[in-house]
Design a protein around this motif. Structure first.
Motif, PDB file in Angstrom:
ATOM      1  N   HIS A 201       0.795  -1.240   0.000  1.00  0.00           N
ATOM      2  CA  HIS A 201       0.000   0.000   0.000  1.00  0.00           C
ATOM      3  C   HIS A 201       0.822   1.283   0.000  1.00  0.00           C
ATOM      4  O   HIS A 201       0.259   2.372  -0.096  1.00  0.00           O
ATOM      5  N   GLY A 202       2.113   1.191   0.146  1.00  0.00           N
ATOM      6  CA  GLY A 202       2.924   2.406   0.231  1.00  0.00           C
ATOM      7  C   GLY A 202       2.544   3.190   1.482  1.00  0.00           C
ATOM      8  O   GLY A 202       1.916   2.662   2.403  1.00  0.00           O
ATOM      9  N   VAL A 203       2.956   4.455   1.525  1.00  0.00           N
ATOM     10  CA  VAL A 203       2.575   5.319   2.649  1.00  0.00           C
ATOM     11  C   VAL A 203       1.122   5.745   2.417  1.00  0.00           C
ATOM     12  O   VAL A 203       0.792   6.271   1.360  1.00  0.00           O
ATOM     13  N   ARG A 204       0.269   5.497   3.401  1.00  0.00           N
ATOM     14  CA  ARG A 204      -1.157   5.824   3.238  1.00  0.00           C
ATOM     15  C   ARG A 204      -1.414   7.321   3.459  1.00  0.00           C
ATOM     16  O   ARG A 204      -0.652   7.994   4.148  1.00  0.00           O
ATOM     17  N   GLU A 205      -2.510   7.791   2.892  1.00  0.00           N
ATOM     18  CA  GLU A 205      -2.813   9.217   2.870  1.00  0.00           C
ATOM     19  C   GLU A 205      -2.747   9.871   4.259  1.00  0.00           C
ATOM     20  O   GLU A 205      -2.209  10.975   4.407  1.00  0.00           O
ATOM     21  N   ALA A 206      -3.280   9.183   5.269  1.00  0.00           N
ATOM     22  CA  ALA A 206      -3.336   9.782   6.610  1.00  0.00           C
ATOM     23  C   ALA A 206      -1.944  10.182   7.105  1.00  0.00           C
ATOM     24  O   ALA A 206      -1.782  11.194   7.789  1.00  0.00           O
ATOM     25  N   ALA A 207      -0.928   9.399   6.750  1.00  0.00           N
ATOM     26  CA  ALA A 207       0.448   9.722   7.132  1.00  0.00           C
ATOM     27  C   ALA A 207       1.116  10.572   6.047  1.00  0.00           C
ATOM     28  O   ALA A 207       1.901  11.478   6.347  1.00  0.00           O
ATOM     29  N   ALA A 208       0.777  10.298   4.791  1.00  0.00           N
ATOM     30  CA  ALA A 208       1.439  10.970   3.652  1.00  0.00           C
ATOM     31  C   ALA A 208       1.272  12.482   3.721  1.00  0.00           C
ATOM     32  O   ALA A 208       2.153  13.224   3.277  1.00  0.00           O
ATOM     33  N   LYS A 209       0.165  12.942   4.304  1.00  0.00           N
ATOM     34  CA  LYS A 209      -0.047  14.392   4.259  1.00  0.00           C
ATOM     35  C   LYS A 209       0.907  15.161   5.164  1.00  0.00           C
ATOM     36  O   LYS A 209       0.984  16.378   5.057  1.00  0.00           O
ATOM     37  N   PHE A 210       1.632  14.475   6.012  1.00  0.00           N
ATOM     38  CA  PHE A 210       2.617  15.162   6.858  1.00  0.00           C
ATOM     39  C   PHE A 210       4.053  15.014   6.331  1.00  0.00           C
ATOM     40  O   PHE A 210       5.016  15.419   6.994  1.00  0.00           O
ATOM     41  N   VAL A 211       4.164  14.432   5.144  1.00  0.00           N
ATOM     42  CA  VAL A 211       5.486  14.300   4.521  1.00  0.00           C
ATOM     43  C   VAL A 211       5.940  15.675   4.027  1.00  0.00           C
ATOM     44  O   VAL A 211       5.175  16.375   3.357  1.00  0.00           O
ATOM     45  N   THR A 212       7.139  16.076   4.390  1.00  0.00           N
ATOM     46  CA  THR A 212       7.661  17.366   3.917  1.00  0.00           C
ATOM     47  C   THR A 212       8.465  17.190   2.626  1.00  0.00           C
ATOM     48  O   THR A 212       8.544  18.102   1.814  1.00  0.00           O
TER      49      THR A 212
END
Lengths: 245, 245
Positions: A201-212
């Motif tokens: 699944h890769g990095v899921r959206e809930a966590a992905a949105k905090f990726v800088t």
């Protein structure tokens, strides 16, 4: 000799629910058990063959040791081989680490072997804390412990609400995405959280949105992806070559 | 429907001796079987569920396909899950490759999962040939094939007398040793053979004497070693960042 109740406990600790209920986990195999001598972990009992106890008497002198036959140890073990020693160890209380230095965060990495291999490579690169989403593999699963090759005593895994943690972090969050910037070009900060998702699944959206910063390992051939532990190790190497502290 | 004789053949191909006798190996799992459509390998038969055959009819049109129940496929399979498709494939004749470009050589890497992971990471870094000592894991072991995640069709493994091969090579032989030069500092040639030993024995003397350059992955923590597949991937990344062709 191992009592029937002890064998029952050892077998029970193969299950996550039982590990949680008892606050205990298993460390199996000679190398892993000997690593306990160098760790801060609290060892309840070491079950081992007379050969192992004799060869390592001094190292084990502060532990409560019970001699057992290899047959009994193999019956009690969750592993098929390498059963000359099994330790019952208290699950440590790990305070949620402050986001500083170089850290790893894992989103939905559910395979215990992969988690153990990530713990091992984290130890190689001098990382002390891994943050894991609650649906990651159990860090105290026997397969995880076994795959760490002794690094379980030096790297701590905190299972927690990953998106909240990332949201509050004041350091860069480097997320591994196929469309990210090449890790061969990227200038990494000396502090940061390397965020890896599961292979499916890769990095899921809930966590992905905090990726800088999205990063990717440049590909030179045709493989579609890399194993998540392999990718973690390669990116850590890319970061550490820029920042060795 | 799979006949009894076909089930017998599938089971037999779980064993190295039988693979050699028949000149055939197994490719199991949906992803791996579909990779066969893009490879030069000669597929004898694909056994698969009706769902798989319907979903992939066009891709599989040149193959001899036999519909089977998931139950029968699972019985015939050497894997515990992911058995919607099993292909029987001819073991290709691989000519010993000329030592040129970037290659990998493996000395005594006996775990099929590690070999498969190395094949996968070799494919990521665009390496076509792996040279393996005769006591390495069988490249056609079902566990090896499974771990390659489809890369088995693009990377070829030649099992041969490794020391003789290295002796005749006209390009640098980079051997992984704990006391080697840091891969972060090393200037790699654009051509070379990366030689990896097993985790337990390292590179053995018979092969080690043909090493032209010893290299090591710098450690920043306390882990004693890295998994051999992990170390292979990290060193390949260190080489490819200098030479992308």
């Amino acid at each position: 000799m191992i009592s029937k109740n002890q064998i029952k406990l050892l077998r029970a600790l193969g299950q996550k629910k039982q590990r949680k209920a008892h606050g205990l986990f298993l460390v199996q195999g000679e190398k892993n058990v000997l690593e306990l001598c160098n760790s801060q972990l609290v060892v309840k009992t070491v079950f081992a063959t007379s050969e192992f106890l004799q060869a390592n008497g001094q190292a084990l002198q502060n532990f409560d040791c019970v001699e057992a036959s290899l047959d009994d140890l193999t019956k009690a073990s969750t592993l098929v081989s390498n059963n000359a020693a099994i330790a019952v160890v208290e699950i440590p209380t790990v305070a949620t680490p402050v986001a500083q230095g170089l850290m790893i965060a894992l989103d939905g990495v559910s395979d215990p072997g992969n988690l153990g291999t990530i713990i091992r490579v984290a130890d190689w690169y001098g990382i002390k804390h891994i943050i894991a989403s609650t649906d990651c593999a159990d860090p105290y699963n026997p397969k995880t412990i076994s795959a760490t090759m002794g690094s379980f005593g030096r790297v701590f895994v905190s299972q927690l609400d990953l998106p909240s943690y990332l949201e509050q972090a004041q350091i860069p969050v480097y997320g591994a995405f196929l469309e990210g910037e090449s890790t061969h070009q990227k200038a990494f900060s000396s502090e940061g959280i390397l965020l890896m998702g599961s292979e499916s699944h890769g990095v899921r959206e809930a966590a992905a949105k905090f990726v800088t910063d999205k990063v990717t390992i440049p590909a030179f051939g045709q493989a579609e992806s890399l194993n998540v532990a392999m990718a973690t190790g390669i990116i850590l190497d890319n970061i550490r070559r820029q920042h060795s502290n």
